[in-house]
Enzyme design. Structure first.
Site, mmCIF file in Angstrom:
data_model
loop_
_atom_site.group_PDB
_atom_site.id
_atom_site.type_symbol
_atom_site.label_atom_id
_atom_site.label_comp_id
_atom_site.label_asym_id
_atom_site.label_seq_id
_atom_site.Cartn_x
_atom_site.Cartn_y
_atom_site.Cartn_z
ATOM 1 C CG PHE A 43 -4.730 2.071 6.403
ATOM 2 C CD1 PHE A 43 -4.471 1.128 7.384
ATOM 3 C CD2 PHE A 43 -4.633 3.417 6.730
ATOM 4 C CE1 PHE A 43 -4.133 1.519 8.666
ATOM 5 C CE2 PHE A 43 -4.294 3.817 8.017
ATOM 6 C CZ PHE A 43 -4.041 2.861 8.991
ATOM 7 N NE ARG A 48 1.978 5.909 15.832
ATOM 8 C CZ ARG A 48 2.559 5.282 14.832
ATOM 9 N NH1 ARG A 48 2.186 5.524 13.598
ATOM 10 N NH2 ARG A 48 3.525 4.403 15.045
ATOM 11 N NE ARG A 52 7.380 -1.087 17.052
ATOM 12 C CZ ARG A 52 7.209 0.150 16.588
ATOM 13 N NH1 ARG A 52 7.290 0.371 15.292
ATOM 14 N NH2 ARG A 52 6.968 1.148 17.412
ATOM 15 C CD GLU A 95 -2.519 -1.019 2.824
ATOM 16 O OE1 GLU A 95 -3.461 -1.788 3.022
ATOM 17 O OE2 GLU A 95 -2.100 -0.204 3.679
ATOM 18 C CD GLU A 114 -1.510 7.746 7.629
ATOM 19 O OE1 GLU A 114 -1.253 8.963 7.712
ATOM 20 O OE2 GLU A 114 -1.075 6.897 8.427
ATOM 21 C CE LYS A 129 8.228 2.209 10.454
ATOM 22 N NZ LYS A 129 7.685 3.174 11.431
ATOM 23 N NE ARG A 182 -2.709 3.428 12.454
ATOM 24 C CZ ARG A 182 -2.013 2.318 12.693
ATOM 25 N NH1 ARG A 182 -0.699 2.392 12.870
ATOM 26 N NH2 ARG A 182 -2.612 1.147 12.762
ATOM 27 C CE LYS A 200 5.465 4.859 6.891
ATOM 28 N NZ LYS A 200 5.026 6.207 7.261
#
Length: 588
Positions: free
Chosen positions: A342, A272, A417, A250, A302, A423, A257, A252
């Protein structure tokens, strides 16, 4: 529950930097705490009264607190200010001052946790012309009946300067031990926290109803879900090594966010860091319901600033104009955005977290219509390096920062995470192949033109395994005069009397800060360091990693929590990637 028990526990916690000791002190405290008070204790440990998304802030200034101390003690304001200047901590100063108290109170009411909490809550809710007088009255009433030690911690909570160095993970470890006897049960608490974002509520249910009820925690509409985070990779080849033969890519985008909770015309937006940011985006509130084909839904997107004439994406900093309290309507017109979706986390009363990425993407595209304002972030299924390179080039040409890479069969791991999301950002010519988001942990006073500000900052990475912040560099370049002024205003309230226990640094700063502010930097390379603590002993015994020629990019990542900063594992990956590039070049 007597507040003295809590004050004694806080005092012990302030005296240590060792996580095991902090955990043990917490376990002892929780075992002494009545069930009906446990949520209040957990909130106060975090320096708050309610979960972040409720936006309950105490808003007490130092000057008001000093007036309240003077009223309670009978000691002149000037003397209190002198004592405060000696140590830089008003709570500690209050302890000294109140030991010299000249006023006598004949009718003393017991200081309990319940009384302190309810009084602080009243203070937080006060508004209007007489609010300052009422706040002083409430504060003075507590200080009149408090011991010097109790008063010290009441003031620290009021001013937001309670620095115990306790992370949420440590609180959950202690809760698991105190109420189940097994630290492994933290995983159950963590899941409940990740879907509710309310650690006080998790603690309350654990204490009153047991672990089995905590396991039943589900998404509640209009309560934020803690976001899933991504690791970083340096190259297309590394991405394939980690993700396999087929995965999603996707764009970035360099925006904010946003988590969107929608039911009918009701829309609530969270950042976020779980802050309610609905007031910054009235255009989203107005326009997004028209695109939704579901009874209720939670989406992630976003919000990206755009040039309305060309449609081109603009930098994240443009969105900061929307964070002003006033003239938001003007900011909406001057700084238009698009909403780029997203992910979908909840739909028609059911969680989507357990669905695979591919299923979630298909569902999102089915229930949300695109228009000029609402878009689905461009996505492609990639199978090899050429696919990634082609899509990467398209994304850069469209104005994005790079790519987000996601495994097709992964669930949404709230609050985590991991390698399911990666990323890959654009290269910086002649610089380290990526920017880093680092936590400001210390400052050095400026000289010459920078006198009166912090001229250089000490920065740190996040060490996930130990829940600490490890020094990686000093940065003094890239700052405009305006940046330095703004940083001083942001950082000054975060100054601590001693280094926070979660900070791991051999280098001594002129001042230490509570590790909260995240800023973005670039550098020429990553080198081994005998001084800095980032990734210490991971590459070479006795050496950490440091940034060479770091430079501030101009971006303060105010939407990020400190725990969202670049990790040591990411820095190791970048270090190893640059060594490989150097080796490959030597073979050419």
């Amino acid at each position: 529950m007597e507040f003295s028990i809590l004050a004694d526990s806080f005092n012990k916690m302030e005296s240590t930097r060792k996580r095991l000791e902090l955990t043990q002190y917490l376990v002892e405290l929780f075992k002494k705490t009545p069930q009906e008070v446990i949520s209040k204790i957990v909130y106060l440990l975090q320096g708050k009264l309610r979960p972040d998304f409720e936006g309950v802030e105490l808003g007490v200034a130092e000057k008001l607190a000093i007036r309240a101390i003077s009223k309670s003690s009978g000691i002149p304001i000037k003397k209190i200010e002198e004592e405060y200047r000696k140590g830089g901590d008003l709570g500690h100063a209050a302890t000294t001052i109140l030991e010299q108290k000249t006023q006598t109170t004949f009718l003393v009411e017991d200081i309990t946790v319940e009384r302190v909490y309810e009084t602080l809550f009243k203070i937080a809710k006060l508004e209007g012309n007489r609010s300052q007088d009422m706040k002083m009255k409430y504060i003075s009433s507590l200080l009149n009946d408090a011991s010097p030690l109790e008063a010290s911690f009441i003031l620290k909570i009021l001013l937001g300067t309670l620095r115990l160095g306790i992370a949420e993970n440590t609180v959950m470890d202690a809760l698991a031990l105190a109420f189940s006897g097994n630290k492994e049960n933290r995983k159950i608490l963590e899941h409940a926290y990740n879907v509710s974002s309310d650690l006080g509520k998790v603690a309350e249910v654990l204490a009153t109803e047991g672990l089995a009820e905590v396991e039943k925690f589900k998404i509640i509409l209009f309560n934020p879900i803690r976001p899933m985070l991504a690791d970083r990779v340096k190259s297309e080849q590394e991405a394939i090594e980690k993700m396999g033969n087929e995965f999603a890519a996707e764009y970035k985008l360099d925006g904010e966010r946003v988590q969107l909770h929608i039911e009918g015309d009701k829309v609530v937006l969270f950042s976020r860091s779980l802050e309610n940011i609905s007031s910054y985006y009235p255009d989203i509130i107005e326009k997004i319901p028209k695109t939704i084909q579901a009874e209720n839904i939670v989406l992630e997107a976003e919000a990206v600033a755009i040039n309305e004439n060309t449609g081109e994406f603009l930098p994240f900093q443009e969105l900061m104009h929307r964070r002003r309290k006033y003239k938001i309507e003007k900011a909406v017109t001057q700084y238009p955005i698009t909403v780029n979706l997203f992910d979908i986390l909840y739909c028609n009363g059911k969680s989507c977290l357990e669905l695979d990425y591919k299923e979630r993407r298909e569902k999102m595209e089915k229930v949300v219509k695109e228009d000029d304002f609402v878009k689905h972030i461009p996505m492609a299924i990639v199978k090899n390096e050429n696919d990634i390179e082609d899509f990467f080039e398209n994304s850069i040409n469209a104005g994005s920062e790079g790519l987000m890479l996601k495994t097709l069969v992964s669930p949404y791991q709230a609050g985590s995470r991991g390698s399911h999301w990666l990323k890959l950002k654009r290269e910086y010519q002649n610089e380290l192949g990526d920017s880093l988001d680092l936590v400001v942990i210390g400052g050095f006073f400026g000289k010459g033109r920078r006198t009166g500000n912090y001229g250089t900052l000490l920065l740190a990475t996040y060490e996930e395994d130990e829940d600490t912040f490890t020094s990686i560099c000093k940065v003094g370049t890239g700052f405009s005069d305006e940046d330095l002024d703004q940083l001083y205003q942001i950082l000054n309230p975060k100054v601590t009397i001693k280094k926070n226990p979660r900070i791991n640094s051999e280098m001594e700063a002129d001042v230490w800060f509570e590790p909260e502010l995240v800023i973005e930097v670039v550098a020429s390379e990553i080198t081994l360091s005998p001084i800095h603590k980032a990734a210490r002993d991971k590459i070479r015994k006795g050496a950490g990693l440091a940034l060479r020629f770091p430079k501030f990019t101009g971006k303060m990542r105010v939407e990020k929590m400190a725990e969202d900063a670049s990790t040591n594992e990411e820095v190791i990956t970048l270090y190893q990637g640059q060594k490989k590039v150097a080796h490959d070049k030597s073979l050419m």
